[in-house]
Design a protein around this motif. Structure first.
Motif, mmCIF file in Angstrom:
data_model
loop_
_atom_site.group_PDB
_atom_site.id
_atom_site.type_symbol
_atom_site.label_atom_id
_atom_site.label_comp_id
_atom_site.label_asym_id
_atom_site.label_seq_id
_atom_site.Cartn_x
_atom_site.Cartn_y
_atom_site.Cartn_z
ATOM 1 N N ALA A 33 -101.875 4.731 -19.563
ATOM 2 C CA ALA A 33 -100.454 4.473 -19.268
ATOM 3 C C ALA A 33 -99.550 5.309 -20.171
ATOM 4 C CB ALA A 33 -100.153 2.986 -19.434
ATOM 5 N N CYS A 34 -99.901 5.431 -21.451
ATOM 6 C CA CYS A 34 -99.092 6.234 -22.380
ATOM 7 C C CYS A 34 -98.999 7.681 -21.916
ATOM 8 C CB CYS A 34 -99.692 6.191 -23.784
ATOM 9 S SG CYS A 34 -99.524 4.608 -24.627
ATOM 10 N N ILE A 35 -100.144 8.249 -21.517
ATOM 11 C CA ILE A 35 -100.178 9.661 -21.122
ATOM 12 C C ILE A 35 -99.454 9.871 -19.800
ATOM 13 C CG2 ILE A 35 -101.719 11.559 -20.496
ATOM 14 C CD1 ILE A 35 -103.792 9.981 -22.386
ATOM 15 N N VAL A 36 -99.719 9.010 -18.815
ATOM 16 C CA VAL A 36 -99.093 9.162 -17.492
ATOM 17 C C VAL A 36 -97.579 8.974 -17.589
ATOM 18 C CG1 VAL A 36 -98.920 8.167 -15.188
ATOM 19 C CG2 VAL A 36 -101.162 8.509 -16.231
ATOM 20 N N LEU A 37 -97.149 7.913 -18.268
ATOM 21 C CA LEU A 37 -95.708 7.672 -18.403
ATOM 22 C C LEU A 37 -95.038 8.749 -19.247
ATOM 23 C CD1 LEU A 37 -95.597 3.789 -18.895
ATOM 24 C CD2 LEU A 37 -94.865 5.100 -16.901
ATOM 25 N N GLY A 38 -95.717 9.197 -20.319
ATOM 26 C CA GLY A 38 -95.151 10.253 -21.155
ATOM 27 C C GLY A 38 -94.940 11.532 -20.372
ATOM 28 N N LEU A 39 -95.929 11.899 -19.539
ATOM 29 C CA LEU A 39 -95.800 13.107 -18.724
ATOM 30 C C LEU A 39 -94.721 12.940 -17.662
ATOM 31 C CD1 LEU A 39 -96.829 15.901 -17.962
ATOM 32 C CD2 LEU A 39 -98.609 14.819 -16.596
ATOM 33 N N LEU A 40 -94.689 11.773 -17.026
ATOM 34 C CA LEU A 40 -93.689 11.517 -15.986
ATOM 35 C C LEU A 40 -92.274 11.570 -16.554
ATOM 36 C CD1 LEU A 40 -93.081 10.675 -13.059
ATOM 37 C CD2 LEU A 40 -93.303 8.286 -13.795
ATOM 38 N N ILE A 41 -92.068 10.919 -17.695
ATOM 39 C CA ILE A 41 -90.731 10.911 -18.307
ATOM 40 C C ILE A 41 -90.352 12.307 -18.778
ATOM 41 C CG2 ILE A 41 -89.388 10.022 -20.256
ATOM 42 C CD1 ILE A 41 -91.092 7.452 -20.030
ATOM 43 N N ALA A 42 -91.334 13.067 -19.309
ATOM 44 C CA ALA A 42 -91.052 14.430 -19.759
ATOM 45 C C ALA A 42 -90.580 15.293 -18.601
ATOM 46 C CB ALA A 42 -92.303 15.029 -20.405
#
Length: 362
Positions: free
Chosen positions: A150-159
């Motif tokens: 979740a951290c990686i997916v959300l971090g990439l999406l928000i970026a």
């Protein structure tokens, strides 16, 4: 030429003597300074000033003196020795602070609770058969699968979304802000958010919202598995998403705009551009972020200890290690859990190093 060669030969004993005397002199001087600071009754401010001067000046003195000795050697030997001057102290510290304790922990994992008797693999068998320890291993897997992902997916999406927004800086500041908070402080904050008490008068933020909409308050961190663990994992996501976002956002800015424009002109959609161009381009950075978060997740301790203390089937390997080693004084179980955690981390790091080396070769 012959005179220079003979002069060098005569100077070899002198250089060898300095090569021994200078490190010994450094050791003696710094040991005496340590004894002086240890035995002197000075004001704390004076202690701090002297410690800073000793730390900065001492490191410079060691480097300067050892470098002076190396400069006395011939160019051939100088090139051979200088790398060890720079990396030798770091390797020595790593060996002292990491390698030796690891070996000692490994030895203790094959001994009984008092480290008196050799028990072979009994501790490892117990770790993988004891219900509590199995629960800890299962929970660690939940943290990695749901938390890190979740951290990686959300971090990439928000970026990606923030880079295309006019409020990019404000959005990134808000998402990154939890990174400034320690894990213990985050646990305290979320303990108030999840707080539950019987009745309609709820001071916990989440239960207050549920009650205001006519729902029933819930004991979020004490409910049955795996939901209570998922609510704890939400804290990790809240904290680490900002880290992933910042690193991945920097990588996204390095994607050449010309390539993206060319793909759009060729009729490629945004999803295809994202998965066929952007993801491969930032693959190395994405791998590094993934590795970092997975290793951090495997070592998770603070949040669980603050929120539940490991109760209600929320134990993880790190909390069980702390409980077995420091509370129950079971050196064998504690050391075995530490080694299991180390074994779980090693493949992730090795895979990351291999991928980075492969990218470097490309």
């Amino acid at each position: 030429m012959m005179l220079n060669a003979s002069a060098r030969k005569r100077g070899v004993p002198l250089i060898a003597m300095w090569s021994v005397l200078v490190p010994l002199l450094n050791l003696f001087v710094h040991w005496r300074i340590f004894i002086f600071l240890r035995d002197s009754a000075l004001h704390p401010v004076v202690y701090a000033i002297l410690a800073i001067l000793w730390g900065v000046g001492g490191v410079y003195l060691i480097y300067w003196s050892l470098n002076w000795v190396i400069e006395q050697y011939s160019n051939t030997w100088r090139r051979r020795i200088q790398p060890f001057l720079f990396i030798g102290p770091a390797i020595g510290l790593l060996g002292w602070l990491l390698l030796i304790p690891t070996i000692r922990t490994l030895v203790m994992s094959f001994q009984d609770e008092n480290s008196d008797k050799f028990v072979g693999l009994a501790n490892y068998v117990a770790v993988f058969t004891n219900r509590i320890l199995l629960t800890a291993l299962r929970n660690n897997l939940l943290w990695v699968v749901f938390g890190a992902t979740a951290c990686i997916v959300l971090g990439l999406l928000i970026a990606v979304l923030a880079d295309r927004s006019s409020f990019e800086r404000l959005a990134k500041v808000i998402i990154f802000m939890p990174m400034a908070i320690s894990m213990v402080a985050a646990g305290v904050i979320w303990k108030f958010i999840y707080y539950y008490q019987p009745g309609d008068d709820q001071i916990g933020l989440l239960n207050a919202i549920v009650v205001s909409f006519g729902g029933e308050p819930q004991a979020w961190t004490t409910m049955t598995q795996p939901w209570n663990n998922l609510f704890l994992i939400a804290i990790l996501i809240w904290m680490q998403t900002g880290f992933a976002m910042v690193i991945l956002s920097a990588a996204l800015k390095g994607v050449p705009e010309e390539i993206l424009e060319a793909a759009r002109m060729d009729g490629a959609g945004e999803f295809r551009i994202f998965f066929r161009i952007i993801i491969p381009f930032i693959a190395t950075t994405l791998l590094s972020v993934t590795t970092t978060i997975i290793v951090f997740t495997l070592k998770i301790f603070d949040v669980v200890m603050v929120m539940t203390g490991g109760q209600y089937d929320t134990e993880v390997v790190a909390t069980q290690f702390y409980r077995q080693f420091f509370m129950f004084q079971n050196n064998g179980y504690g050391s075995t859990l530490a080694i299991v955690l180390l074994i779980a981390v090693i493949p992730v790091i090795v895979f990351n190093l291999r991928q980075m080396r492969r990218q470097g070769e490309i």
